[in-house]
Design an enzyme around this catalytic site. Sequence first.
Site: not given
Ligand code: ADP
Length: 525
Positions: A222, A275-276, A278, A280, A297, A332, A429
Amino acid sequence: MKTTISRPRVAASGRKISPAQNGHGNGESSASRAGLKINPRLVEWLKKPKQNLIDGKWTPAASGKLFDVFNPADASVIARAPDSDKEDINRAVAAARRAFESGPWRAMTTSERGKLIWRIGDLILQNADELAELESLDNGKPRAVARVADIPLAADLFHYMAGWATKIEGNTIPISVPNFHAFTLREPVGVIGQIIPWNFPLLMAAWKLGPALTAGNCVVLKPAEQTPLSALRLGELLLEAGVPGGVVNIVTGFGETAGAALAAHDDVDKIAFTGSTEVGKIIVRASAGNLKKVSLELGGKSPNIIFKDVGDLNAAINGAANAIFFNHGQCCCAGSRLMIEREIFDDVVEGVATQARKIKLGPGLDATTQMGPLVSEEQLSRVSNYLHQGKQEGACYVTGGKRAGESGYFVQPTVIKDVKPGMSIVREEIFGPVVVAEPFTKVEELIPRANQTQYGLAAGVWTRDISKAHRIAAALKAGTVWINCYNVFDSALPFGGYKQSGWGREMGHEVLEHYTQTKAVVVGL
Ligand code: ADP
């Protein structure tokens, strides 16, 4: 990555929408209005309806819904992608499961698999110009940067991984029970869910898909909702390379819907997430249902330390500017905390600020652009909030500190000093082109301060004193330490976080450990 958990649906964001909103998007309109040329082939590709790749076929979202994909340089709609939900994830996971349990993927020799993965790298290189343009349009980064960094690094990852397909080996184990022969097999984990961010869309897809395929897994990927396009184009290249149907499924959609369904799915054996921090943690909780394996990561707030004995001060200043401003600070591992020995503090701060003032902002497709827009309106408002908070808390802005221009999501490259450890701009961050500079006097005081963060992704050390460099590198709690350099990546080099910056490693042969599981086999003789 940055730290937002929820994001508003784009349709509700109230941003400027182009007429393409009701069609399938049109990259030509926004960029050509600005006098920027797009390859006609890419324009045609953008006009084609975007669909998910499930079981080797292009398929609309089960609900038929689409979401808008924006050009962050002017907020126009360039395409629309499937707004997928649980049903689409269910179908993609079922396809991946079928492909994993039976069919050509299972029967393919490791040598054939390696050649197939190599072909993916070749196809990325053959389409590098178009992919760089697409990445620039969708993410905002300069096309030239995507062309020399994102795209070749993505290709290289597949080429590097291809060689490992034939080299994933178990061991024979001399157990102390007589008359038994014991050995281990390293087998694929199974169906892998992969959720990636928007800062390096194609490269993150490569980091995830390369090792998963090399180890013989099947995948549901995704991409981030802000930047789904290069992953969809990669899907076409995967089919062209001969990846069998169902082995890689690509489903676009939002984190809270498609991403959450993938993380919670009971028939997914592992989730790999970038991703973030949170999100994670949300992924970890969602994974508990079937105890799927998880690799993460996550975010960073990386210290970049410059000693007065650095030797070439200009090289260190350039390195410090690159550490924070590369990819608009949307890395990151960005060197977002600059720690400078007091005697050279003013010179370094002024040097980095001078670099910042010289950076030319503009649309990624403009060849003279050195820094593009942030990826989204949400990201612009997030970074702007931090800039506002820092001012409220009394920090001194040496340069920058504001949004740049009225259209698009541009932020001035920003250098801040006179900060205190408790300030949000020092602890959190920001994920934008914003660096905080702090002076230090003693090494004993420096190390605890450098490590005083929940994160542990990366760090930089600048000194000509080789012993000091090694001592500091050993003392820093970070997954990567760059000495007299920054942002040096290689497919062979493991990358990942200490502390809350993640679990596991990307790249190198180490990543394959996270995509295989060990089976011990004992034979009675
Ligand atoms: P960024 O800060 O880089 O936007 P996010 O952690 O918000 O990072 O998003 C990174 C990925 O995680 C994206 O593909 C986003 O759609 C996905 N994502 C965000 N929220 C959720 C969730 N609750 N469950 C699974 N995937 C998520």
